[in-house]
Design a protein around this motif. Structure first.
Motif, short mmCIF file in Angstrom:
data_model
loop_
_atom_site.label_atom_id
_atom_site.label_comp_id
_atom_site.label_asym_id
_atom_site.label_seq_id
_atom_site.Cartn_x
_atom_site.Cartn_y
_atom_site.Cartn_z
N PHE A 1 0.92 -1.13 -0.08
CA PHE A 1 0.03 -0.23 0.02
C PHE A 1 0.79 1.19 0.04
O PHE A 1 2.23 1.32 0.24
CB PHE A 1 -0.94 -0.14 1.21
CG PHE A 1 -1.86 -1.15 1.05
CD1 PHE A 1 -3.21 -0.96 0.18
CD2 PHE A 1 -1.60 -2.51 1.65
CE1 PHE A 1 -4.01 -2.10 0.17
CE2 PHE A 1 -2.64 -3.52 1.60
CZ PHE A 1 -3.51 -3.14 0.79
N SER A 2 0.21 2.28 -0.35
CA SER A 2 1.02 3.76 -0.54
C SER A 2 1.80 3.94 0.39
O SER A 2 2.94 4.66 0.31
CB SER A 2 -0.03 4.78 -1.05
OG SER A 2 -0.89 4.95 -0.26
N VAL B 1 0.31 -2.92 -7.46
CA VAL B 1 0.00 -2.37 -6.24
C VAL B 1 -1.59 -1.86 -6.39
O VAL B 1 -2.02 -1.49 -7.40
CB VAL B 1 0.77 -1.09 -6.05
CG1 VAL B 1 0.18 -0.20 -4.91
CG2 VAL B 1 2.37 -1.03 -5.96
N SER B 2 -2.34 -2.40 -5.39
CA SER B 2 -3.60 -2.06 -5.21
C SER B 2 -4.01 -0.89 -4.11
O SER B 2 -3.53 -1.09 -3.18
CB SER B 2 -4.52 -3.55 -4.92
OG SER B 2 -5.94 -3.03 -4.72
N GLU B 3 -4.78 0.15 -4.65
CA GLU B 3 -4.86 1.24 -3.69
C GLU B 3 -6.33 1.67 -3.88
O GLU B 3 -7.00 1.48 -4.68
CB GLU B 3 -3.90 2.29 -4.34
CG GLU B 3 -2.63 2.29 -4.31
CD GLU B 3 -1.97 2.29 -2.87
OE1 GLU B 3 -2.68 2.41 -1.77
OE2 GLU B 3 -0.90 2.43 -2.74
N ARG C 1 -9.26 0.00 -8.31
CA ARG C 1 -8.06 -0.29 -7.29
C ARG C 1 -6.85 -0.41 -7.89
O ARG C 1 -5.87 -0.07 -7.55
CB ARG C 1 -8.34 -1.70 -6.35
CG ARG C 1 -9.45 -1.55 -5.55
CD ARG C 1 -9.16 -0.56 -4.22
NE ARG C 1 -8.24 -1.16 -3.28
CZ ARG C 1 -8.22 -1.55 -2.26
NH1 ARG C 1 -9.51 -1.99 -1.84
NH2 ARG C 1 -7.18 -2.08 -1.38
N ASN D 1 -5.91 3.04 -9.43
CA ASN D 1 -5.30 3.78 -8.43
C ASN D 1 -3.99 3.42 -8.32
O ASN D 1 -3.13 4.33 -8.03
CB ASN D 1 -6.24 3.74 -7.20
CG ASN D 1 -7.44 4.45 -7.21
OD1 ASN D 1 -7.64 5.19 -7.87
ND2 ASN D 1 -8.28 4.19 -6.33
N GLY D 2 -3.46 2.03 -8.23
CA GLY D 2 -2.21 1.78 -7.75
C GLY D 2 -1.17 1.58 -9.06
O GLY D 2 0.02 1.68 -8.91
N CYS D 3 -1.82 1.25 -10.04
CA CYS D 3 -1.03 0.78 -11.22
C CYS D 3 -1.20 1.75 -12.69
O CYS D 3 -0.25 1.58 -13.49
CB CYS D 3 -1.23 -0.79 -11.83
SG CYS D 3 -1.20 -2.09 -10.52
N SER E 1 -2.86 6.97 -6.18
CA SER E 1 -1.48 7.14 -5.87
C SER E 1 -0.48 7.71 -6.63
O SER E 1 -0.46 6.98 -7.64
CB SER E 1 -0.98 5.44 -5.17
OG SER E 1 0.43 5.73 -4.94
#
Length: 658
Positions: A4-5, A139-141, A393, A396-398, A145
């Motif tokens: 996580f971030s 990364v899942s956020e 998700r 946001n992360g990738c 991020s």
């Protein structure tokens, strides 16, 4: 593994100076797009002056109140380099200018060259620094991020194995044809649904998606307590039904071992034994998902315990036993399965260091068989809900952290996870394309995808309603959006492996689409596509576009692949053995489907009929999870699967859309 971030911000994916930061995609060996507007961006203290220099261009800006800054370079006429990209006192080395493509989707796009046909040649004859890849760390956020982590690497002997297989062959073909460097951003995640890659606003086109997200989040919140209760209930069940695991000894010299292949241990307590030889200390174990407890024994000593608590999580065992000397060793698995039903231990695809045991003959000893009726089993709790695949998700992360990095296009291979919800897919795919075009600031961003390859057992029923056929139909429907294209993969099939090892065909077919539509090359890029169906008595005449020299019937192979991983194949039984073309089926007004007895090329059309259908009203082609088809054009591209249910005499019908 999800990170996580808050952790990433501390560890990672940024290049730092005193006050200026840039996303990790701006790092040594990066590839920038040869375009008139190439954003360079990042963060700094509000009001901080930022200077960007690149190949005689020097531009300045000031960070805004939110700390964000951006400078656009004009690289439309830039030579390829390499150059240094300077951002204040940050120096990013060996940056080149070329074509930049995002490679995204799920596991078949994420599938790396190391496990792909062609890796030996790619390592023996490496392309080198003119083909590069940036592998985005998964990364899942929950929230967007700015952090993006990865590393640009060359397609050299050392690093080419980490490239996306589809991406590599796509990029290689572009490089060979265009004579310009190619950068690939490998940003894919196995098992991911399409909605995880788009924003919540984009996914609103399908309201059911938000409902499922809420359900998944609630299941995740309550999972620890439900899992705790299930474990307690199951332990009580084993005691009540006398299914406890009793103390045991390693099978002695008088144990009655049997030779078995493809072991399904069933119900009871079973030992499996084999012998392996290692040339370096230690043994690594990689196993498919195991849902029953087991222990591992090496040379008579227990070295690993996969507990029932692990088994209920539906995880994939990955472990290393370090203190194993070089030499030959006895390896045994003891499997404890107290519950009736198909709660089995799968021996397929177990890898012990370099040894793949799929198809291996095992020594098997049954320690105990549980018999007799039992009370009802507790309701299973299942795997941990995967909220990290909820809507947005992965965006946001990738994705978010690289916005708005300049791209020349996107290649996409995804859909297996969504096949069970195929009715939603066309709307979601259109929404994803529009969403990415908005966020990458390019309303004409090319977006090309692979249709699903063949998978699962061959089905001899002409009227089978199979989800992958409908998913392909949904994928095809999105071609009504401009600047899109699809690579049909109905001839890339494995019944027992969802990951075809052949990534040359997908990569090169996607490249053909790009070469024709982005780079203006006069090359064929699509297979025959049905344009109309006309009934002529008891026959149907089907017309096509994308003929590329005319229709062609390829030879029907004598076998089909189960999995190339272990070179397993089986004899192919044709559905229409007495005619030229395979894959066509016909139905009457009653909707009952029959394989075509006649399916032949007649000029630029195909004529089909069935002795079982006097007045044909519908026709299908390639309409199965794993179809057998052999209709191509003379350029070598396979025909697009289709279904038309409402044929009328002389009628004109387009492909079924959404």
């Amino acid at each position: 593994m999800i990170r996580f971030s808050c952790v990433l911000a501390a560890l990672c994916a940024l290049t730092l100076s005193a006050k200026v930061v840039v996303p990790g995609i701006f790092s040594d060996h990066a590839v920038l797009a040869k375009r008139a507007k190439v954003p360079v961006f990042g963060k700094a203290d509000p009001g901080e002056k930022v200077t960007v220099e690149f190949n005689k261009q020097k531009k300045e800006t000031v960070a805004g109140k939110d700390g964000k800054w951006r400078i656009d370079l004009n690289l439309a006429d830039s030579p390829e380099g390499p150059f240094e990209l300077k951002i204040n006192d940050i120096v990013i080395k060996d940056v080149i200018v070329g074509e930049v493509w995002l490679c995204s989707g799920q596991s078949n796009m994420a599938w790396i060259m190391k496990n792909t046909e062609g890796i030996d040649d790619a390592q023996k004859n490496p392309i080198g620094s003119r083909l590069r890849s940036f592998n985005v760390e998964k990364v899942s956020e929950e929230n967007p991020s700015d952090v993006i982590k990865g590393q640009w690497v060359y397609a050299d002997a050392e690093n080419v194995g980490t490239f996306s297989g589809v991406g590599y062959f796509f990029g290689k073909k572009l490089l060979n044809e265009l004579k310009t460097p190619v950068g690939l951003i490998n940003d894919a995640w196995g098992g991911s649904p399409i909605e995880a890659w788009m924003t919540v606003d984009a996914a609103k086109v399908v309201p059911e998606v938000a409902k499922r997200d809420l359900e998944t989040s609630e299941k995740l919140r309550t999972y620890p307590e439900r899992r705790k209760k299930y474990l307690a209930d199951f332990e009580a069940w084993t005691k009540q039904n006398k299914r406890l695991d009793i103390p045991h000894k390693v099978p002695g010299p008088n144990a009655k071992w049997q030779k078995k292949s493809g072991v399904d241990v069933g119900y009871g307590v079973v030992w499996m034994r084999t012998y392996v030889e290692n040339d370096t200390p230690g043994l690594n174990f990689r196993m498919p998902r195991q849902v029953v407890p087991f222990t591992v024994w090496i040379d008579g000593k227990k070295v690993f315990d996969w507990s029932f608590e692990n088994a209920v999580l539906y995880l994939y065992p990955r472990f290393e036993i370090k203190d194993v000397p070089v030499g030959k060793h006895e390896v045994m698995f003891r499997i404890y399965n107290p519950a009736p039903g198909k709660r089995i231990f799968s021996s397929g695809n177990i890898t012990i260091s370099k040894i793949n045991t799929d198809g291996m003959i095992w020594d098997v000893f049954r320690e105990k068989s549980f018999r007799g009726k039992t009370s009802p089993l507790p309701k299973r709790v299942g795997a941990t809900p995967r909220a990290f695949f909820n809507t947005q998700r992965l965006f946001n992360g990738c994705i978010y952290g690289m916005l708005p990095y300049a791209l020349d296009g996107v290649i996409w291979y995804q859909g297996e996870t969504n096949a069970g919800r195929h009715r939603e897919y066309a709307a979601l795919q259109r929404a994803l394309i529009a969403d990415w075009r908005k966020h990458f600031e390019n309303p004409e961003l090319p977006f090309y995808w692979c249709t699903l390859a063949g998978f699962r057992n061959k089905n001899a029923k002409a009227g089978a309603e199979e989800s992958w056929a409908y998913l392909r139909e949904a994928q095809h429907a999105a071609l009504d959006m401009p600047f899109t294209g699809e690579a049909v993969l109905t001839d890339v099939c494995q019944t027992g492996d969802i990951h075809p090892r052949d990534k040359v065909i997908p990569g090169e077919r996607l490249a053909a689409i790009a070469l024709a539509n982005v780079y203006g090359k006069k090359v064929p890029f699509a297979g025959p596509e049905m344009t109309k169906v006309v009934r002529e008595g008891n026959k149907l005449r089907i017309s096509f576009k994308n003929l590329e020299g005319g229709l062609a019937a390829h030879k029907v192979p004598e076998f089909f692949w189960i999995t190339k991983r272990t070179n397993r194949k089986a004899k192919l039984v044709r559905n229409s053995p007495d005619t030229q073309l395979e894959g066509f089926a016909v139905c009457g007004k009653d909707g009952k489907w029959f394989w075509a007895d006649e399916a032949v090329i007649d000029g630029d059309t195909v004529v089909v009929s069935s002795k079982s259908v006097a007045e044909p009203a519908g026709v299908r082609f390639g309409w199965q999870n794993n179809p057998t088809v052999n209709l191509y054009n003379k350029a070598g591209f396979p025909a697009v699967p289709f279904q038309e249910k409402n044929v009328k005499t002389g009628g004109l019908f387009s492909f079924l859309g959404f």
